[in-house]
Motif scaffolding. Structure first.
Motif, PDB file in Angstrom:
ATOM      1  N   THR A   1       0.829  -1.215   0.000  1.00  0.00           N
ATOM      2  CA  THR A   1       0.000   0.000   0.000  1.00  0.00           C
ATOM      3  C   THR A   1       0.862   1.262   0.000  1.00  0.00           C
ATOM      4  O   THR A   1       0.468   2.276  -0.583  1.00  0.00           O
ATOM      5  N   ASP A   2       2.019   1.190   0.644  1.00  0.00           N
ATOM      6  CA  ASP A   2       2.926   2.343   0.618  1.00  0.00           C
ATOM      7  C   ASP A   2       3.399   2.626  -0.805  1.00  0.00           C
ATOM      8  O   ASP A   2       3.512   3.784  -1.215  1.00  0.00           O
ATOM      9  N   GLU A   3       3.680   1.561  -1.549  1.00  0.00           N
ATOM     10  CA  GLU A   3       4.091   1.738  -2.938  1.00  0.00           C
ATOM     11  C   GLU A   3       2.920   2.278  -3.762  1.00  0.00           C
ATOM     12  O   GLU A   3       3.089   3.169  -4.598  1.00  0.00           O
TER      13      GLU A   3
ATOM     14  N   GLN B   1       3.839  10.152 -19.102  1.00  0.00           N
ATOM     15  CA  GLN B   1       3.452   9.550 -17.825  1.00  0.00           C
ATOM     16  C   GLN B   1       3.951   8.107 -17.739  1.00  0.00           C
ATOM     17  O   GLN B   1       4.405   7.650 -16.685  1.00  0.00           O
ATOM     18  N   THR B   2       3.863   7.399 -18.861  1.00  0.00           N
ATOM     19  CA  THR B   2       4.326   6.014 -18.897  1.00  0.00           C
ATOM     20  C   THR B   2       5.828   5.944 -18.685  1.00  0.00           C
ATOM     21  O   THR B   2       6.327   5.108 -17.921  1.00  0.00           O
ATOM     22  N   LYS B   3       6.571   6.845 -19.338  1.00  0.00           N
ATOM     23  CA  LYS B   3       8.015   6.894 -19.132  1.00  0.00           C
ATOM     24  C   LYS B   3       8.346   7.222 -17.676  1.00  0.00           C
ATOM     25  O   LYS B   3       9.285   6.675 -17.083  1.00  0.00           O
TER      26      LYS B   3
ATOM     27  N   PHE C   1       8.268   1.377 -11.601  1.00  0.00           N
ATOM     28  CA  PHE C   1       7.105   0.510 -11.751  1.00  0.00           C
ATOM     29  C   PHE C   1       7.221  -0.295 -13.038  1.00  0.00           C
ATOM     30  O   PHE C   1       7.628   0.227 -14.079  1.00  0.00           O
ATOM     31  N   ASP C   2       6.846  -1.568 -12.978  1.00  0.00           N
ATOM     32  CA  ASP C   2       6.863  -2.443 -14.141  1.00  0.00           C
ATOM     33  C   ASP C   2       5.620  -2.175 -14.975  1.00  0.00           C
ATOM     34  O   ASP C   2       4.533  -2.684 -14.680  1.00  0.00           O
ATOM     35  N   ILE C   3       5.770  -1.372 -16.033  1.00  0.00           N
ATOM     36  CA  ILE C   3       4.600  -0.989 -16.828  1.00  0.00           C
ATOM     37  C   ILE C   3       4.008  -2.170 -17.589  1.00  0.00           C
ATOM     38  O   ILE C   3       2.861  -2.107 -18.039  1.00  0.00           O
TER      39      ILE C   3
END
Length: 227
Positions: free
Chosen positions: A65-67, A176-178, A185-187
């Protein structure tokens, strides 16, 4: 003053607002059009709920949840002031707690706003930054001649409210994705990839920092005040 929802991760991704922001209800919860950052947060919150139901430890669930919280849009405020040192308007970026502190002082002295000056100060940094707005009682002694001259000009040129809409950095979905990748984060978990989202020229690129702009707001949480 203006309210907005900004996305950032301290020292990794600079604050931005989405080109196509999510639709939020009166309580600030997203009810439509989530950004890729909102989707990342929702995925992690769902993962935390699944882990909790499966009997994971409290610490393990909190780590997830912190992440997730990192990727949520955070309510922020822009408040405009007239800087007596420069004779120009300045926009300050505030957390909800900081805005509440300043708003209380402004409300208390609202009948004197045109007759006395104030000192805006900050102590601490990052999430521990505390702001204070204090009336200057003896302006003849505590203000320089230049500051007193600028105070006399107060109100000559009304603040352009439309400028509040242009002083934040706007990121499209590709950026935003970059930024999610920069954040760690693993997109792929969202079915995204840099090449598919932002085109061939985006491969291997990194976050584009907000451009240097005199009209950009001063983040009172992370930066020293210029006055």
């Amino acid at each position: 003053m203006a309210e907005y929802y900004g996305y950032s991760i301290f020292k990794k991704v600079n604050t931005f607002v989405p080109k196509n922001p999510a639709t939020r209800n009166a309580r600030g919860y997203i009810d439509a059009n989530p950004t890729v950052w909102d989707q990342a947060a929702a995925l992690l919150y769902k993962e935390a709920d699944t882990a909790k139901n499966a009997g994971a430890s409290e610490d393990a669930v909190k780590k997830i949840t912190d992440e997730a919280y990192l990727y949520r849009g955070k309510k922020r405020f822009l408040r405009a002031f007239f800087d007596l040192a420069t004779g120009k308007d300045v926009v300050v970026d505030l957390s909800p707690k900081q805005e509440e502190t300043l708003k209380a002082v402004i409300k208390k002295y609202e009948k004197k706003l045109g007759t006395i000056a104030f000192e805006l100060a900050k102590t601490g940094s990052s999430t521990n930054a505390v702001v204070a707005l204090s009336p200057i009682i003896d302006m003849d002694e505590d203000l320089t001649p230049e500051e007193r001259a600028n105070f006399a000009k107060l109100g000559e040129t009304p603040f352009d409210m439309a400028s509040l809409e242009t002083c934040l950095y706007v990121a499209d979905e590709a950026e935003q994705t970059k930024n999610l990748v920069v954040a760690g984060f693993d997109i792929g978990r969202l079915g995204l990839s840099i090449g598919a989202t932002s085109g061939a020229n985006s491969a291997g690129s990194t976050q584009t920092p907000p451009p240097a702009d005199e009209g950009a707001p001063i983040d009172i949480s992370d930066e020293d005040l210029p006055f």
